[in-house]
Write a protein that holds these residues in place. Structure first.
Motif, short mmCIF file in Angstrom:
data_model
loop_
_atom_site.label_atom_id
_atom_site.label_comp_id
_atom_site.label_asym_id
_atom_site.label_seq_id
_atom_site.Cartn_x
_atom_site.Cartn_y
_atom_site.Cartn_z
N ALA A 172 48.60 48.77 55.41
CA ALA A 172 47.30 49.46 55.44
C ALA A 172 46.54 49.13 54.16
CB ALA A 172 47.49 50.97 55.57
N SER A 173 45.22 49.19 54.23
CA SER A 173 44.38 48.94 53.07
C SER A 173 43.16 49.83 53.18
CB SER A 173 43.96 47.47 53.00
OG SER A 173 43.14 47.22 51.88
N ALA A 174 42.90 50.61 52.14
CA ALA A 174 41.88 51.66 52.24
C ALA A 174 40.79 51.51 51.18
CB ALA A 174 42.53 53.04 52.13
N ARG A 175 39.61 51.96 51.53
CA ARG A 175 38.46 52.03 50.64
C ARG A 175 38.64 53.18 49.66
NH1 ARG A 175 33.80 52.46 48.03
NH2 ARG A 175 31.79 52.26 49.08
N TYR A 176 38.32 52.93 48.40
CA TYR A 176 38.25 54.02 47.43
C TYR A 176 36.96 53.87 46.63
CZ TYR A 176 40.21 50.61 44.03
OH TYR A 176 40.45 49.51 43.22
N ARG A 177 36.49 54.97 46.07
CA ARG A 177 35.24 54.92 45.33
C ARG A 177 35.40 54.09 44.06
NH1 ARG A 177 34.22 61.29 45.25
NH2 ARG A 177 36.48 61.17 45.69
N LEU A 178 34.45 53.23 43.82
CA LEU A 178 34.42 52.41 42.61
C LEU A 178 33.78 53.21 41.47
CD1 LEU A 178 33.33 49.05 44.27
CD2 LEU A 178 35.66 49.87 43.80
N SER A 179 34.01 52.76 40.24
CA SER A 179 33.56 53.53 39.09
C SER A 179 32.04 53.64 39.01
CB SER A 179 34.11 52.95 37.79
OG SER A 179 33.70 51.59 37.62
N GLY A 180 31.31 52.69 39.62
CA GLY A 180 29.86 52.79 39.67
C GLY A 180 29.37 53.83 40.66
#
Length: 375
Positions: free
Chosen positions: A90-98
């Protein structure tokens, strides 16, 4: 154990991806806030082995990119090769620091683990056998995922599913930062560093949101004991961010891998991680890849990582008391741990590997003592 491996061999780049397509593509986990008031939709891709007869183990891949770039849509070939071993990926989206500063990133990764458990039936995966693997910033996040189970400030609510655990049973950390405050101090020459980790423009400074003029990790390190705002809050945030902060004896097994010529993340960061795991008695292996930089590992290194994960998925060590026998003493030890006293063992009492320490663990180990199969 520390192993040194040569870097020679065929390089499989971190952005390289085999032709496998997700079995479940862009599945929505939920919406989470941006720091500017907008929202981000978290999504996950799940790749499942063809023809799997029953629920399979799953490895969550967490991408790198300095917490400020990268995408969950590109999974390296060397990770997707787990499909041939009967392991889902599995591979998931996470919020980037920007989009949002820390701890948004770990909240989202933990939300992905909880989501996988909540939807295990849909994805034909085993909710008791979830591991993680990441590189660089992703290596940091999987290490933090492995060490911070139950740490309230690191858990968050991303995606909901609060009744499900965010715990994992194994971690593969490819050259992830472990102590942000001391990144620059870990730089050695050779190989030197391509980055001034102390500067406000560094990825670490941006991750903590201390990236304006006259700010940065270096300024924060110089003010660790300064009682005036904003320093106490920033020091607390950096401490929460460091995987080594949370290491305890019941953490899952780790494989830490780092190139000796890395000029992006100093190898000293992995030495700190391995040292913390060793001091706590956590099962781990540390592979130093001679001459390798920020990646560029040989196929044999990736094979070692996959073999490590397979071994964790198939292990069954029911001797919780460490006396050389699997008997009623081990059942009693697990029962004691369920009651809140883990003094009889230094190992993770989640024997059933479902993310919880409860009656299921007592019953599972009792079955082994009675001659049953391991969970």
């Amino acid at each position: 154990m520390v192993r040194r491996m040569p870097a020679a061999g065929v390089w499989v780049g971190l952005a390289a991806c085999c032709h496998a397509q997700p079995t479940f593509n862009d599945v929505v986990i939920g919406a989470v806030p941006r720091d500017d008031g907008g929202t981000v939709t978290l999504m996950i891709d799940v790749y499942t082995p063809a023809g799997a007869p029953g629920p399979t183990p799953v490895v969550l891949w967490v991408h790198g990119g300095g917490w400020q770039g990268g995408t969950y849509n590109q999974v390296p070939t060397f990770v997707l090769e787990l499909l041939g071993e009967g392991v889902a990926v599995a591979s998931a989206r996470y919020r980037l620091s920007g989009e949002a500063i820390f701890p948004a990133q770990i909240h989202d990764v933990k939300g992905a683990v909880r989501f996988l458990r909540a939807r295990a039936g849909q994805f034909n995966i085993d909710p008791a056998r979830i591991a993680c693997w990441g590189s660089s910033a992703g290596g940091h996040l999987v290490s933090l995922l492995g060490t911070s189970a139950g740490v309230a400030a690191a858990e968050g609510t991303s995606g909901g599913n609060a009744s499900h655990s965010s715990g994992v049973m194994a971690v593969v950390d490819y050259y992830g930062p472990s102590d942000l405050i001391n990144m620059q101090l870990d730089v050695r020459t050779p190989p030197g560093s391509a980055i001034n980790h102390d500067a406000p423009t560094s990825a670490e400074s941006r991750l903590l949101g201390f990236d304006g003029a006259g700010e940065g990790i270096g300024v924060l390190r110089a003010n660790l004991t300064n009682p005036n705002p904003p320093f106490p809050a920033l020091v607390a945030l950096a401490t929460l961010c460091n995987p080594i902060t949370h290491v305890t004896p019941d953490d899952p097994a780790f494989l830490v891998v780092h190139g000796t010529a890395d000029t992006t993340v100093p190898i000293g960061q992995s030495e700190r991680m391995a040292g913390a795991l060793s001091a706590a008695g956590v099962a781990h292996e540390f592979i130093q890849v001679a001459g390798a930089g920020h990646g560029g590992f040989s196929l044999s290194v990736h094979e070692s990582a996959r073999a490590f994960l397979i071994a964790q998925f198939t292990r069954c060590d029911a001797d919780y008391t460490g006396d050389g026998n699997v008997d009623q003493d081990d059942v009693a030890c697990i029962a004691q741990a369920v009651a809140g006293d883990t003094s009889c063992t230094a190992r993770d009492p989640d024997f059933s590997r479902d993310g919880n320490v409860d009656q299921n663990d007592i019953e599972a180990i009792a079955q082994v003592v009675a001659g049953g199969a391991c969970p």
